[in-house]
Design a protein around this motif. Structure first.
Motif, short mmCIF file in Angstrom:
data_model
loop_
_atom_site.label_atom_id
_atom_site.label_comp_id
_atom_site.label_asym_id
_atom_site.label_seq_id
_atom_site.Cartn_x
_atom_site.Cartn_y
_atom_site.Cartn_z
N ALA A 1 0.83 -1.21 0.00
CA ALA A 1 0.00 0.00 0.00
C ALA A 1 0.86 1.25 0.00
O ALA A 1 0.60 2.19 -0.78
CB ALA A 1 -0.92 -0.01 1.22
N TRP A 2 1.89 1.30 0.84
CA TRP A 2 2.74 2.49 0.91
C TRP A 2 3.44 2.74 -0.42
O TRP A 2 3.53 3.89 -0.88
CB TRP A 2 3.78 2.34 2.01
CG TRP A 2 3.27 2.73 3.35
CD1 TRP A 2 2.88 1.88 4.35
CD2 TRP A 2 3.07 4.05 3.84
NE1 TRP A 2 2.45 2.61 5.42
CE2 TRP A 2 2.56 3.94 5.15
CE3 TRP A 2 3.27 5.32 3.30
CZ2 TRP A 2 2.26 5.04 5.91
CZ3 TRP A 2 2.96 6.42 4.08
CH2 TRP A 2 2.47 6.28 5.36
N GLY A 3 3.95 1.71 -1.03
CA GLY A 3 4.65 1.87 -2.31
C GLY A 3 3.74 2.39 -3.42
O GLY A 3 4.07 3.34 -4.12
N ASN A 4 2.58 1.79 -3.55
CA ASN A 4 1.67 2.19 -4.63
C ASN A 4 1.04 3.55 -4.37
O ASN A 4 0.95 4.37 -5.28
CB ASN A 4 0.59 1.13 -4.82
CG ASN A 4 1.12 -0.06 -5.60
OD1 ASN A 4 1.42 0.05 -6.77
ND2 ASN A 4 1.26 -1.19 -4.93
N PHE A 5 0.63 3.82 -3.14
CA PHE A 5 0.00 5.11 -2.86
C PHE A 5 1.00 6.25 -2.92
O PHE A 5 0.64 7.37 -3.31
CB PHE A 5 -0.71 5.08 -1.50
CG PHE A 5 -1.99 4.30 -1.52
CD1 PHE A 5 -2.93 4.49 -2.52
CD2 PHE A 5 -2.26 3.36 -0.54
CE1 PHE A 5 -4.12 3.77 -2.54
CE2 PHE A 5 -3.45 2.64 -0.55
CZ PHE A 5 -4.37 2.84 -1.56
N SER A 6 2.25 6.01 -2.55
CA SER A 6 3.24 7.09 -2.65
C SER A 6 3.56 7.42 -4.11
O SER A 6 3.75 8.59 -4.46
CB SER A 6 4.50 6.74 -1.87
OG SER A 6 5.09 5.57 -2.39
#
Length: 159
Positions: free
Chosen positions: A33-38
């Motif tokens: 989630a962090w990778g894609n949302f960032s």
């Protein structure tokens, strides 16, 4: 082959929705989630600053990086058949669909990058790095007087 013009907003919204649906089950770690949302946040930066070549280039390379991280996340955290519920099956399907859609999105973002005037190439030329210094001129040093007097000159006579 001419592809239709797709807005950057559409690309970001589709990947946002697929990422949200992929994170519904808590099957993938928080790094997914962090990778894609960032990366999608960098895409919003590219929307806000339409003239910024840095924003669209960083979004493009971020999308390419998430392709690699998606492969790692899917291969490590794919559940076994006995653990697949309908919700897990839906979440994994959305993650895989997002993964399969990213190369198309990368191509479209690359075209947008070229429209903004960027080259978007990643070139490391190691062979000629540091070898040709014929055009180098140091600008931080002036011709300072030497510390020792020049012996070729005649000495001044004392008064």
């Amino acid at each position: 082959m001419e592809l239709p013009a797709v807005s950057l907003k559409v690309i970001i919204m589709v990947h946002w929705l697929l990422t949200v649906w992929g994170c519904m089950n808590y099957m993938f770690p928080a790094s997914y989630a962090w990778g894609n949302f960032s990366v999608l946040a960098v895409g919003i930066w590219a929307i806000v600053q339409r003239d910024s070549l840095d924003a669209i280039t960083m979004f493009l390379f971020g999308l390419l990086l998430t392709v690699v991280t998606d492969i790692i996340h899917i291969s490590l955290f794919y559940p076994s058949n006995k653990d697949l519920t309908d919700l897990k099956r839906f979440s994994v399907g959305m993650v895989i669909f997002s993964f399969l859609l990213k190369p198309v999105s990368c191509y479209l973002v690359y075209q947008m990058c070229r429209e903004r005037g960027g080259d978007c190439t990643f070139n490391i030329d190691v062979s000629s790095a540091g070898r040709d210094r014929s055009t180098y001129e140091p600008i931080d040093q002036q011709d300072a007087p030497s510390q020792w007097p020049d012996s070729s000159r005649t000495a001044q006579q004392p008064y």
